[in-house]
Motif scaffolding. Sequence first.
Motif, PDB file in Angstrom:
ATOM      1  N   LYS A 171       0.814  -1.211   0.000  1.00 30.34           N
ATOM      2  CA  LYS A 171       0.000   0.000   0.000  1.00 30.34           C
ATOM      3  C   LYS A 171       0.849   1.264   0.000  1.00 30.34           C
ATOM      4  O   LYS A 171       0.564   2.201  -0.746  1.00 30.34           O
ATOM      5  N   GLN A 172       1.865   1.296   0.845  1.00 34.52           N
ATOM      6  CA  GLN A 172       2.671   2.525   0.939  1.00 34.52           C
ATOM      7  C   GLN A 172       3.373   2.843  -0.378  1.00 34.52           C
ATOM      8  O   GLN A 172       3.483   4.008  -0.765  1.00 34.52           O
ATOM      9  N   ASP A 173       3.825   1.819  -1.092  1.00 33.89           N
ATOM     10  CA  ASP A 173       4.478   2.036  -2.386  1.00 33.89           C
ATOM     11  C   ASP A 173       3.468   2.493  -3.443  1.00 33.89           C
ATOM     12  O   ASP A 173       3.741   3.398  -4.234  1.00 33.89           O
ATOM     13  N   LEU A 174       2.299   1.868  -3.443  1.00 30.97           N
ATOM     14  CA  LEU A 174       1.249   2.257  -4.380  1.00 30.97           C
ATOM     15  C   LEU A 174       0.762   3.670  -4.100  1.00 30.97           C
ATOM     16  O   LEU A 174       0.529   4.451  -5.015  1.00 30.97           O
ATOM     17  N   ARG A 175       0.627   3.991  -2.823  1.00 28.25           N
ATOM     18  CA  ARG A 175       0.169   5.331  -2.440  1.00 28.25           C
ATOM     19  C   ARG A 175       1.117   6.383  -3.005  1.00 28.25           C
ATOM     20  O   ARG A 175       0.703   7.354  -3.639  1.00 28.25           O
ATOM     21  N   LYS A 176       2.395   6.170  -2.819  1.00 25.92           N
ATOM     22  CA  LYS A 176       3.399   7.129  -3.307  1.00 25.92           C
ATOM     23  C   LYS A 176       3.362   7.216  -4.835  1.00 25.92           C
ATOM     24  O   LYS A 176       3.349   8.313  -5.411  1.00 25.92           O
ATOM     25  N   LEU A 177       3.323   6.084  -5.508  1.00 29.53           N
ATOM     26  CA  LEU A 177       3.317   6.033  -6.962  1.00 29.53           C
ATOM     27  C   LEU A 177       2.105   6.759  -7.546  1.00 29.53           C
ATOM     28  O   LEU A 177       2.234   7.571  -8.469  1.00 29.53           O
ATOM     29  N   PHE A 178       0.919   6.498  -6.986  1.00 31.20           N
ATOM     30  CA  PHE A 178      -0.289   7.073  -7.566  1.00 31.20           C
ATOM     31  C   PHE A 178      -0.496   8.535  -7.184  1.00 31.20           C
ATOM     32  O   PHE A 178      -1.124   9.273  -7.937  1.00 31.20           O
TER      33      PHE A 178
END
Length: 189
Positions: free
Chosen positions: A3-10
């Motif tokens: 989630k934390q990686d996806l949050r940053k990416l999006f």
Amino acid sequence: MLKQDLRKLFIEKRASISLQSLLNSSLTLSNKLLKLPIWGFNNYHIYLPIEKKKEIDTSFILSILQGKDKNVIIPKVIGSNQLENYLLTDSTRLKTNKWGVPEPVDGFKVAPQDIDVVFVPLLAFDNNGNRIGYGKGYYDTFLKQCKPNVIKVGLSLFPCVETITDVYKGDVPLDYCITPEKTYFFNTP
């Protein structure tokens, strides 16, 4: 992905979108909603966008709801992970909170159990209907308070990712997710 990686990416992907592209995508997405089998109800919950975060412009969906003479319900943050919900009327006064969210000052409260359809904000979602937002848990908490058969419609500017790897038991999956390019069906018959 986590989630934390996806949050940053999006968050980065959304920041790179032009305002005209955001407007065009928001209009396309709202028109695609008309094809979903969700219009036979009365009470529709919708969020008002955080403009500085380039969230989907929900004014087009508001116009559809008002044109169909539906009850429109909007949220107000009242505490840690808690939302109150208010009927949007011609006399509703809005104030932008500290996160940039326009919300009602006061008005007619609506119980979560009375809501039929929820348009859910998100940053990303996967092919199982799991979603991630900003990580505060407001919508997961709110959706658990709704009736079990409430229809959950995610709104996204981007296609789904394959899998969110750190989904936990308290996450509430979507029934549908609409993007400008595609409609995703998850927990629907």
